[in-house]
Design a protein around this motif. Structure first.
Motif, PDB file in Angstrom:
ATOM      1  N   ILE A   1      -3.061 -11.408   1.065  1.00 54.53           N
ATOM      2  CA  ILE A   1      -2.028 -10.469   0.600  1.00 54.53           C
ATOM      3  C   ILE A   1      -2.666  -9.124   0.266  1.00 54.53           C
ATOM      4  O   ILE A   1      -2.293  -8.473  -0.704  1.00 54.53           O
TER       5      ILE A   1
ATOM      6  N   GLU B   1      -2.438  -6.145   1.610  1.00 57.70           N
ATOM      7  CA  GLU B   1      -1.530  -4.996   1.559  1.00 57.70           C
ATOM      8  C   GLU B   1      -0.630  -5.064   0.337  1.00 57.70           C
ATOM      9  O   GLU B   1      -0.417  -4.059  -0.349  1.00 57.70           O
ATOM     10  N   GLU B   2      -0.101  -6.245   0.041  1.00 57.16           N
ATOM     11  CA  GLU B   2       0.792  -6.396  -1.113  1.00 57.16           C
ATOM     12  C   GLU B   2       0.076  -6.069  -2.419  1.00 57.16           C
ATOM     13  O   GLU B   2       0.630  -5.404  -3.303  1.00 57.16           O
TER      14      GLU B   2
ATOM     15  N   ALA C   1       0.983  -2.953  -4.823  1.00 52.80           N
ATOM     16  CA  ALA C   1       1.380  -3.252  -6.206  1.00 52.80           C
ATOM     17  C   ALA C   1       0.492  -2.512  -7.193  1.00 52.80           C
ATOM     18  O   ALA C   1       0.983  -1.893  -8.156  1.00 52.80           O
TER      19      ALA C   1
ATOM     20  N   MET D   1       7.882  -1.964  -2.997  1.00 56.65           N
ATOM     21  CA  MET D   1       7.808  -3.080  -2.060  1.00 56.65           C
ATOM     22  C   MET D   1       9.072  -3.121  -1.199  1.00 56.65           C
ATOM     23  O   MET D   1       9.876  -4.066  -1.247  1.00 56.65           O
TER      24      MET D   1
ATOM     25  N   ARG E   1       6.492   0.648   2.313  1.00 56.93           N
ATOM     26  CA  ARG E   1       5.388   0.208   3.182  1.00 56.93           C
ATOM     27  C   ARG E   1       5.085   1.245   4.253  1.00 56.93           C
ATOM     28  O   ARG E   1       3.919   1.496   4.583  1.00 56.93           O
TER      29      ARG E   1
END
Length: 207
Positions: free
Chosen positions: A163, A165-166, A170, A176, A181
């Motif tokens: 994860i 990129e997430e 964050a 999100m 993105r």
């Protein structure tokens, strides 16, 4: 240093290597601890407005983190978020709080956005002269956030964090959403950092 032209205006976007990030911080005289902390906060992914409003109480130790720290940004563009910070940055803030007798709820930097631009302007112009490299003249506060985003994403991805990129979005405060993105990928995510390329080359048949 890696550069790319802006798609619709003059000038260049910059991404600093880790050595160049340290060179920028070292360029700031120790007599001006707020300046170094401000640039370090920007290299931790904070926007200029967020840099100006960080307070000592916003730093806290991670549970079970073995002296690892995070910074909470309570009033970011996308709301409250937390992001990892270095122990060195936290120690510099702790020292400044004591030396300047700041309250825990008092902004550490507490200057105008114009002052932040002046601070990075003085540092970049000095580096451009000393290193005889005109690319430094294009460096702005936003490039420090770009540098952090790119270094963080590719470092996590190379280590196999699923994860990556997430987490980066964050920690950096990107929404999100599809548009969030797209903003992250188009305006912040840059070329693969040299230290990641060098590590990846160890897995290639290149001597």
């Amino acid at each position: 240093m890696q550069t790319r032209p802006y798609p619709s205006k003059s000038g260049r976007r910059l991404w600093l290597s880790r050595a160049e990030q340290q060179r920028l911080l070292d360029c700031v005289d120790e007599d001006y601890p707020r300046r170094r902390i401000a640039l370090d906060l920007a290299l931790t992914g904070l926007r200029s407005d967020e840099v100006r409003n960080v307070e000592p109480r916003h730093f806290e130790r991670l549970d079970g983190g073995d002296d690892k720290w995070r910074l909470t940004v309570p009033d970011g563009k996308t709301g409250t978020r937390s992001t990892p910070v270095s122990r060195d940055l936290r120690e510099r803030v702790k020292y400044l709080k004591s030396a300047a007798r700041l309250r825990a709820d008092e902004p550490i930097i507490d200057v105008s956005t114009r002052s932040l631009r002046d601070w990075i302007g003085e540092a970049r112009d000095e580096l451009a002269d000393v290193l005889e490299d005109d690319r430094w003249h294009d460096l702005g506060m936003h490039d420090l956030r770009r540098t952090w985003a790119t270094d963080t994403f590719y470092s996590l991805a190379f280590e196999g964090v699923p994860i990556a990129e997430e987490l980066t979005m964050a920690w950096g405060g990107w929404a999100m959403t599809d548009s969030g993105r797209e903003t992250f990928r188009r305006n912040y995510l840059g070329p693969v950092p040299d230290h990641v390329t060098a590590s990846a080359m160890d897995h290639l048949p290149i001597s």
